[in-house]
Design a protein around this motif. Structure first.
Motif, short mmCIF file in Angstrom:
data_model
loop_
_atom_site.label_atom_id
_atom_site.label_comp_id
_atom_site.label_asym_id
_atom_site.label_seq_id
_atom_site.Cartn_x
_atom_site.Cartn_y
_atom_site.Cartn_z
N ASN A 135 0.83 -1.11 -0.14
CA ASN A 135 -0.03 0.12 0.12
C ASN A 135 0.92 1.34 0.06
O ASN A 135 0.75 2.31 -0.93
CB ASN A 135 -1.01 -0.07 1.14
CG ASN A 135 -1.99 1.09 1.40
OD1 ASN A 135 -1.32 2.27 1.72
ND2 ASN A 135 -2.90 1.13 0.69
N LEU A 136 1.86 1.20 0.89
CA LEU A 136 2.94 2.42 0.92
C LEU A 136 3.56 2.76 -0.19
O LEU A 136 3.87 3.84 -0.62
CB LEU A 136 3.60 2.26 2.04
CG LEU A 136 2.94 2.25 3.56
CD1 LEU A 136 4.23 2.12 4.49
CD2 LEU A 136 2.22 3.65 3.75
N LEU A 137 3.81 1.75 -0.83
CA LEU A 137 4.57 1.82 -2.36
C LEU A 137 3.70 2.34 -3.51
O LEU A 137 4.16 2.37 -4.59
CB LEU A 137 5.27 0.62 -2.80
CG LEU A 137 6.68 0.19 -2.06
CD1 LEU A 137 7.12 -1.25 -2.30
CD2 LEU A 137 7.48 1.10 -2.10
N GLY A 138 2.33 2.39 -3.34
CA GLY A 138 1.37 2.73 -4.24
C GLY A 138 1.06 1.43 -5.09
O GLY A 138 0.22 1.97 -6.26
N LEU A 139 1.24 0.19 -4.64
CA LEU A 139 0.67 -0.89 -5.45
C LEU A 139 -0.38 -1.36 -4.86
O LEU A 139 -0.94 -0.77 -3.77
CB LEU A 139 1.89 -1.66 -5.44
CG LEU A 139 3.24 -1.12 -5.98
CD1 LEU A 139 4.41 -2.13 -5.66
CD2 LEU A 139 3.02 -1.02 -7.34
N THR A 140 -1.17 -2.31 -5.45
CA THR A 140 -2.47 -3.05 -5.29
C THR A 140 -2.30 -4.35 -4.62
O THR A 140 -1.17 -4.84 -4.87
CB THR A 140 -3.24 -2.89 -6.30
OG1 THR A 140 -2.70 -3.97 -7.38
CG2 THR A 140 -3.54 -1.86 -7.12
N ASP A 141 -3.27 -4.91 -4.14
CA ASP A 141 -3.30 -6.39 -3.57
C ASP A 141 -2.85 -7.20 -4.79
O ASP A 141 -2.09 -8.15 -4.82
CB ASP A 141 -4.45 -6.67 -2.83
CG ASP A 141 -4.69 -6.05 -1.39
OD1 ASP A 141 -3.50 -5.76 -1.06
OD2 ASP A 141 -5.52 -6.07 -1.05
N VAL A 142 -3.37 -6.98 -5.99
CA VAL A 142 -3.17 -7.81 -7.03
C VAL A 142 -1.83 -7.82 -7.48
O VAL A 142 -1.18 -8.63 -7.90
CB VAL A 142 -4.03 -7.29 -8.47
CG1 VAL A 142 -3.75 -8.03 -9.84
CG2 VAL A 142 -5.36 -7.55 -8.07
N ASP A 143 -1.15 -6.64 -7.56
CA ASP A 143 0.30 -6.34 -7.88
C ASP A 143 1.33 -7.16 -6.81
O ASP A 143 2.20 -7.87 -7.17
CB ASP A 143 0.92 -4.86 -7.63
CG ASP A 143 0.25 -3.89 -8.49
OD1 ASP A 143 0.00 -4.31 -9.91
OD2 ASP A 143 0.08 -2.54 -8.22
N SER A 144 0.81 -7.13 -5.68
CA SER A 144 1.41 -7.97 -4.50
C SER A 144 1.37 -9.48 -4.91
O SER A 144 2.36 -10.27 -4.74
CB SER A 144 0.86 -7.75 -3.20
OG SER A 144 1.55 -8.47 -2.14
N ALA A 145 0.19 -9.99 -5.19
CA ALA A 145 0.00 -11.31 -5.38
C ALA A 145 0.74 -11.74 -6.64
O ALA A 145 1.53 -12.76 -6.67
CB ALA A 145 -1.54 -11.92 -5.67
N LEU A 146 0.89 -10.94 -7.57
CA LEU A 146 1.60 -11.18 -8.82
C LEU A 146 3.28 -11.07 -8.55
O LEU A 146 4.00 -12.04 -8.99
CB LEU A 146 1.34 -10.31 -10.02
CG LEU A 146 -0.02 -10.29 -10.70
CD1 LEU A 146 -0.52 -9.23 -11.83
CD2 LEU A 146 -0.15 -11.70 -11.30
N ALA A 147 3.60 -10.31 -7.83
CA ALA A 147 5.09 -10.25 -7.20
C ALA A 147 5.34 -11.37 -6.36
O ALA A 147 6.44 -12.02 -6.57
CB ALA A 147 5.26 -9.12 -6.58
#
Length: 145
Positions: free
Chosen positions: A126-138
């Motif tokens: 969240n603090l990096l300005g990314l989404t939960d989907v971005d996190s799951a993909l990462a």
């Protein structure tokens, strides 16, 4: 030793970090992720060194030195919110997913997912300005690597 960097991180609005400080801040965040479950395992330490070497083109010795300095900084660093905001300010939007993948690779390197690591990575996402989907993909990319 880290007074200048820490004073920047403690500012109400952290300034853009110069490259050496940004590298150190990212390394310290990796250490924070690895320590968040209460176990700072050799697997995690080795993964941090590998990621730092790859991201910054460092020799194994230089990567280990950067990680060792990051361990000290992490222990002295402010809360994760200010710390991550400073990293965000130093990192282009298109590069943040790669940073998140690096953080996930550290969290997964010990072979176990931990609720504290997951919680911290949700906050960092969240603090990096990314989404939960971005996190799951990462996380998926980190697990495959």
């Amino acid at each position: 030793m880290f007074e200048r960097l820490l004073s920047g991180l403690l500012a109400p609005v952290p300034a853009r970090l110069p490259e050496p400080d940004a590298q150190l801040a990212l390394a310290a965040l990796m250490v924070r992720v690895a320590r968040s479950d209460g176990i700072y395992a050799d697997d995690e330490i080795a993964q941090i060194d590998r990621v730092l070497a790859c991201l910054h083109g460092l020799s194994p010795f230089a990567a280990a030195d950067l990680r060792a300095r990051a361990e000290v900084l992490e222990a002295e660093a402010p809360d994760t919110v200010r710390f991550t905001r400073a990293i965000k300010a130093a990192t282009a939007q298109e590069d943040r997913a790669g940073l998140l993948q690096a953080l996930w690779s550290v969290a997964l390197s010990d072979g176990a997912r931990d609720a504290e690591e997951d919680r911290l990575l949700r906050l960092v996402t969240n603090l990096l300005g990314l989404t939960d989907v971005d996190s799951a993909l990462a996380r998926q990319r980190a697990a495959k690597a």
